[in-house]
Design an enzyme around this catalytic site. Structure first.
Site, PDB file in Angstrom:
ATOM      1  N   HIS A 195       0.805  -1.209   0.000  1.00  0.00           N
ATOM      2  CA  HIS A 195       0.000   0.000   0.000  1.00  0.00           C
ATOM      3  C   HIS A 195       0.846   1.270   0.000  1.00  0.00           C
ATOM      4  O   HIS A 195       0.448   2.278  -0.607  1.00  0.00           O
ATOM      5  CB  HIS A 195      -0.970  -0.028   1.186  1.00  0.00           C
ATOM      6  CG  HIS A 195      -2.024  -1.073   1.040  1.00  0.00           C
ATOM      7  ND1 HIS A 195      -2.244  -2.051   1.986  1.00  0.00           N
ATOM      8  CD2 HIS A 195      -2.903  -1.324   0.034  1.00  0.00           C
ATOM      9  CE1 HIS A 195      -3.227  -2.845   1.573  1.00  0.00           C
ATOM     10  NE2 HIS A 195      -3.633  -2.427   0.403  1.00  0.00           N
TER      11      HIS A 195
ATOM     12  N   GLU B 279     -15.360  -0.302  -5.811  1.00  0.00           N
ATOM     13  CA  GLU B 279     -15.135  -1.708  -5.456  1.00  0.00           C
ATOM     14  C   GLU B 279     -16.362  -2.515  -5.875  1.00  0.00           C
ATOM     15  O   GLU B 279     -17.484  -2.171  -5.501  1.00  0.00           O
ATOM     16  CB  GLU B 279     -14.893  -1.823  -3.948  1.00  0.00           C
ATOM     17  CG  GLU B 279     -14.964  -3.231  -3.388  1.00  0.00           C
ATOM     18  CD  GLU B 279     -13.937  -4.177  -3.986  1.00  0.00           C
ATOM     19  OE1 GLU B 279     -14.347  -5.229  -4.523  1.00  0.00           O
ATOM     20  OE2 GLU B 279     -12.731  -3.862  -3.926  1.00  0.00           O
TER      21      GLU B 279
ATOM     22  N   ASP C 225     -18.850  -2.034 -10.785  1.00  0.00           N
ATOM     23  CA  ASP C 225     -17.797  -2.597 -11.638  1.00  0.00           C
ATOM     24  C   ASP C 225     -16.889  -1.455 -12.087  1.00  0.00           C
ATOM     25  O   ASP C 225     -17.349  -0.474 -12.678  1.00  0.00           O
ATOM     26  CB  ASP C 225     -18.458  -3.274 -12.843  1.00  0.00           C
ATOM     27  CG  ASP C 225     -17.466  -3.993 -13.744  1.00  0.00           C
ATOM     28  OD1 ASP C 225     -16.298  -3.559 -13.820  1.00  0.00           O
ATOM     29  OD2 ASP C 225     -17.861  -4.983 -14.373  1.00  0.00           O
TER      30      ASP C 225
ATOM     31  N   ASP D 195      -6.013  -0.758  -7.914  1.00  0.00           N
ATOM     32  CA  ASP D 195      -5.612  -1.691  -6.850  1.00  0.00           C
ATOM     33  C   ASP D 195      -6.459  -2.958  -7.003  1.00  0.00           C
ATOM     34  O   ASP D 195      -7.343  -3.239  -6.194  1.00  0.00           O
ATOM     35  CB  ASP D 195      -5.831  -1.013  -5.496  1.00  0.00           C
ATOM     36  CG  ASP D 195      -5.375  -1.874  -4.331  1.00  0.00           C
ATOM     37  OD1 ASP D 195      -4.869  -2.984  -4.571  1.00  0.00           O
ATOM     38  OD2 ASP D 195      -5.554  -1.445  -3.174  1.00  0.00           O
ATOM     39  N   SER D 196      -6.178  -3.696  -8.051  1.00  0.00           N
ATOM     40  CA  SER D 196      -7.044  -4.803  -8.442  1.00  0.00           C
ATOM     41  C   SER D 196      -6.534  -6.138  -7.905  1.00  0.00           C
ATOM     42  O   SER D 196      -5.388  -6.271  -7.485  1.00  0.00           O
ATOM     43  CB  SER D 196      -7.128  -4.884  -9.965  1.00  0.00           C
ATOM     44  OG  SER D 196      -5.850  -5.172 -10.508  1.00  0.00           O
ATOM     45  N   THR D 197      -7.419  -7.130  -7.962  1.00  0.00           N
ATOM     46  CA  THR D 197      -6.996  -8.507  -7.738  1.00  0.00           C
ATOM     47  C   THR D 197      -6.278  -9.002  -8.986  1.00  0.00           C
ATOM     48  O   THR D 197      -6.049  -8.243  -9.932  1.00  0.00           O
ATOM     49  CB  THR D 197      -8.216  -9.393  -7.440  1.00  0.00           C
ATOM     50  OG1 THR D 197      -9.142  -9.285  -8.535  1.00  0.00           O
ATOM     51  CG2 THR D 197      -8.911  -8.961  -6.157  1.00  0.00           C
ATOM     52  N   ASP D 198      -5.934 -10.274  -9.031  1.00  0.00           N
ATOM     53  CA  ASP D 198      -5.283 -10.848 -10.201  1.00  0.00           C
ATOM     54  C   ASP D 198      -6.215 -10.795 -11.411  1.00  0.00           C
ATOM     55  O   ASP D 198      -7.438 -10.678 -11.260  1.00  0.00           O
ATOM     56  CB  ASP D 198      -4.881 -12.302  -9.919  1.00  0.00           C
ATOM     57  CG  ASP D 198      -3.810 -12.398  -8.833  1.00  0.00           C
ATOM     58  OD1 ASP D 198      -3.081 -11.407  -8.643  1.00  0.00           O
ATOM     59  OD2 ASP D 198      -3.721 -13.451  -8.177  1.00  0.00           O
TER      60      ASP D 198
ATOM     61  N   PRO E  62     -13.484 -11.265 -11.255  1.00  0.00           N
ATOM     62  CA  PRO E  62     -13.934  -9.870 -11.279  1.00  0.00           C
ATOM     63  C   PRO E  62     -12.850  -8.880 -11.695  1.00  0.00           C
ATOM     64  O   PRO E  62     -13.161  -7.791 -12.163  1.00  0.00           O
ATOM     65  CB  PRO E  62     -14.374  -9.614  -9.839  1.00  0.00           C
ATOM     66  CG  PRO E  62     -14.668 -10.954  -9.280  1.00  0.00           C
ATOM     67  CD  PRO E  62     -13.706 -11.902  -9.950  1.00  0.00           C
TER      68      PRO E  62
END
Length: 283
Positions: free
Chosen positions: A62, A106, A137, A155-158, A162
């Site tokens: 972060h 988010e 989204d 700041d996304s997931t892999d 989603p």
């Protein structure tokens, strides 16, 4: 009883943490969310069985996704965070008085609820009146957005499930459109070491360099992420991440950090040869 959580990093490599308790398990319309209590890393947030953050090392991720662009842009007032439902990026942004407004988009409201309950230190920035939460989204938000931003942090997931749409050229084009003329976009760029992650790095980098005139990659060491070596993308309409670093101005703010500093800022853009070759293969 000896309890361990294991994450598959590649076909032949796994990371295991000794666990004391399984604190939470829930299913949203988008994904499964779990919270574990581990011996070495404290509480661990999992999404679909993958480590998102741990109490012990989340500060690295972060701080690096936030303070790098904040030390370059001279006057960011309005910031968009896409993803980041754990709240760590918002927490770091809220340390800057000059920021006037933060929109966090988010897709999964349950992530925010879990973060508030189980990771109160990480999610503390959600209480700041400058922060507005949008449960939507991020791809749709970017496509329809008419607001202009100085900084966008993805700041996304892999890039699966989603988070997949946040790695497309169309999304990066929308980010470019809603940035001001001196705007900066930073995104988590996956890890370069294991083959599948490396391909994701290449794809993201290839798409970003086609959209932004300035595009660079920087790195951090995050113990619980795949191989411990993680990359971030810095894309800008105007500012170079090293040449335009405002080191003295940032240091004058007196922000106390545990990982980031302006010397490390410069060094983070000096990439290992194998990473340079990985990125050069798509430029």
């Amino acid at each position: 009883m000896d309890l361990w959580f294991t994450e598959q990093l590649s076909d032949h490599v796994r990371l295991s943490l000794r666990v004391t308790r399984h604190l939470y398990s829930g299913e949203s319309p988008f994904q499964r969310i779990d919270v574990l209590d581990s011996v070495e890393f404290g509480r661990v947030l999992l999404i679909d069985g993958l480590i998102m953050i741990t109490e012990r090392d989340e500060f690295i991720y972060h701080e690096m996704i936030t303070h790098v662009p904040m030390a370059v842009h001279p006057s960011p007032r309005r910031v968009l965070v896409v993803g980041g439902g754990d709240g760590g990026t918002v927490r770091e942004l809220c340390r800057y008085d000059r920021i006037e407004h933060i929109d966090l988009v988010e897709i999964d409201e349950l992530v925010v609820q879990v973060a508030k309950e189980f990771f109160p230190t990480t999610s503390s920035g959600f209480a700041d009146p400058r922060v507005q939460l949008h449960f939507a989204d991020g791809v749709d938000y970017g496509r329809k957005c008419g607001t202009k931003y100085d900084l966008i942090i993805v700041d996304s997931t892999d890039p699966i499930g989603p988070g997949e749409g946040l790695f497309t050229q169309e999304f990066y084009q929308d980010c470019f459109r809603i940035l001001n003329d001196d705007g900066i976009m930073v995104n988590q760029h996956e890890g370069p070491f294991y083959a599948e992650d490396a391909r994701a790095c290449q794809r993201a980098h290839a798409r970003i360099v086609q959209v932004f005139p300035i595009s660079r990659v920087y790195q951090a060491c995050i113990p619980t992420y795949a191989s411990g070596h993680w990359l971030f993308g810095f894309a800008s309409k105007k500012y170079h991440p090293v040449k335009d670093l405002r080191a003295q101005e940032w240091e004058a703010l007196g922000l106390k950090t545990r990982y980031y500093n302006t010397k490390l800022h410069r060094g983070a853009f000096a990439l290992p040869v194998y990473v340079e070759e990985l990125l050069a293969a798509v430029e």
